[in-house]
Design a protein around this motif. Structure first.
Motif, short mmCIF file in Angstrom:
data_model
loop_
_atom_site.label_atom_id
_atom_site.label_comp_id
_atom_site.label_asym_id
_atom_site.label_seq_id
_atom_site.Cartn_x
_atom_site.Cartn_y
_atom_site.Cartn_z
N PRO A 57 -144.82 101.03 53.20
CA PRO A 57 -144.64 99.58 53.20
C PRO A 57 -143.66 99.07 52.14
CG PRO A 57 -146.80 100.15 52.33
CD PRO A 57 -146.18 101.41 52.86
N ALA A 58 -143.25 99.90 51.21
CA ALA A 58 -142.36 99.46 50.13
C ALA A 58 -141.00 99.03 50.67
CB ALA A 58 -142.17 100.58 49.12
N ASN A 59 -140.48 97.97 50.08
CA ASN A 59 -139.14 97.49 50.40
C ASN A 59 -138.15 97.80 49.29
OD1 ASN A 59 -139.64 96.20 52.92
ND2 ASN A 59 -140.70 94.58 51.80
N ASP A 60 -138.64 98.00 48.09
CA ASP A 60 -137.80 98.21 46.92
C ASP A 60 -137.54 99.70 46.71
OD1 ASP A 60 -136.88 98.60 44.20
OD2 ASP A 60 -137.54 96.54 43.77
N ARG A 61 -136.33 100.13 46.99
CA ARG A 61 -135.94 101.54 46.91
C ARG A 61 -136.16 102.10 45.49
NH1 ARG A 61 -131.66 103.77 50.17
NH2 ARG A 61 -131.28 101.62 50.71
N ALA A 62 -135.74 101.36 44.48
CA ALA A 62 -135.84 101.85 43.11
C ALA A 62 -137.29 102.03 42.69
CB ALA A 62 -135.11 100.90 42.16
N VAL A 63 -138.12 101.06 42.99
CA VAL A 63 -139.54 101.14 42.61
C VAL A 63 -140.21 102.29 43.35
CG1 VAL A 63 -141.76 99.93 42.74
CG2 VAL A 63 -139.71 98.71 41.97
N LEU A 64 -139.96 102.42 44.64
CA LEU A 64 -140.55 103.50 45.41
C LEU A 64 -140.08 104.85 44.88
CD1 LEU A 64 -142.29 104.55 47.72
CD2 LEU A 64 -140.32 104.21 49.25
N GLY A 65 -138.80 104.99 44.59
CA GLY A 65 -138.28 106.24 44.05
C GLY A 65 -138.95 106.62 42.75
N GLU A 66 -139.10 105.64 41.85
CA GLU A 66 -139.77 105.90 40.57
C GLU A 66 -141.22 106.30 40.78
OE1 GLU A 66 -139.18 102.40 38.18
OE2 GLU A 66 -137.01 102.71 38.09
N GLN A 67 -141.90 105.63 41.72
CA GLN A 67 -143.30 105.95 42.01
C GLN A 67 -143.42 107.39 42.51
OE1 GLN A 67 -144.90 103.64 45.27
NE2 GLN A 67 -146.92 104.56 45.10
#
Length: 185
Positions: A57-67
């Motif tokens: 469900p994530a839209n933010d690539r940077a946040v998802l990548g860090e997670q």
């Protein structure tokens, strides 16, 4: 009324330096579990080098990548950059013909960010004939007509110039695009 449907986005994760030369061992079955625990669904991996196709469900690539990087580090003790592409982006790369119709000796470095114009000019001005490089957005396309073993410049050297990225051969790129296409049906 029913349960509201959560919108999901199709992603391809390309992990850098996984299972290369016996180092950074990450079993793909466990990697799928890590992604599922991080909220991914429909998780599938391709070969042993850290290629994961999933929806999230994530839209933010940077946040998802860090997670995902944090989850991989926690589970496996491996620091690995996670470069993300949407299903549409991986499909566009797979349809590209940067050096003509034959992509047999083409590789792609998937960069975490679009490199600065000066860095692109620097690497594209290098004399590496017969090898070629074309940088399009956040991808560096490499053509090695004599194969990788005869390459005049290594993907790692380009990565240092262009920024964090991870390379894949053309067969892997097209397989990931096919998996993404099937997952989006």
């Amino acid at each position: 009324m029913g349960t509201p449907r959560v919108s999901a986005n199709g992603w391809v994760a390309l992990l850098r330096g996984i299972n290369v030369g016996g180092k950074n061992r990450v079993p793909m079955a466990e990697l799928r579990t890590v992604f599922e625990e991080a909220g991914a669904a429909g998780v599938a991996t391709y070969i042993q080098s850290g290629n994961v196709v999933f929806v999230h469900p994530a839209n933010d690539r940077a946040v998802l990548g860090e997670q995902l990087e944090a989850a991989v580090a926690k589970r496996f003790g491996v620091e690995s950059a996670v470069v993300l592409r949407t299903f549409a982006e991986i499909g566009k790369v797979a349809r590209a013909k940067p050096f003509g119709p034959d992509n047999a000796n083409t590789h792609v470095i998937f960069l975490a960010q679009k490199p600065p114009a000066a860095a692109v000019r620097s690497v594209t001005s290098l004399d590496m004939a017969p090898d070629e490089i074309k940088v399009v957005g956040s991808e560096a396309f490499l053509h090695y007509p004599n194969g990788v073993s005869g390459a005049r410049i290594a993907g790692a050297v380009l990565g240092r110039s262009l920024g964090v990225g991870t390379a894949r051969n053309w067969r892997t790129v097209t397989q990931l695009a096919a998996m993404a296409s099937a997952a989006s049906l």
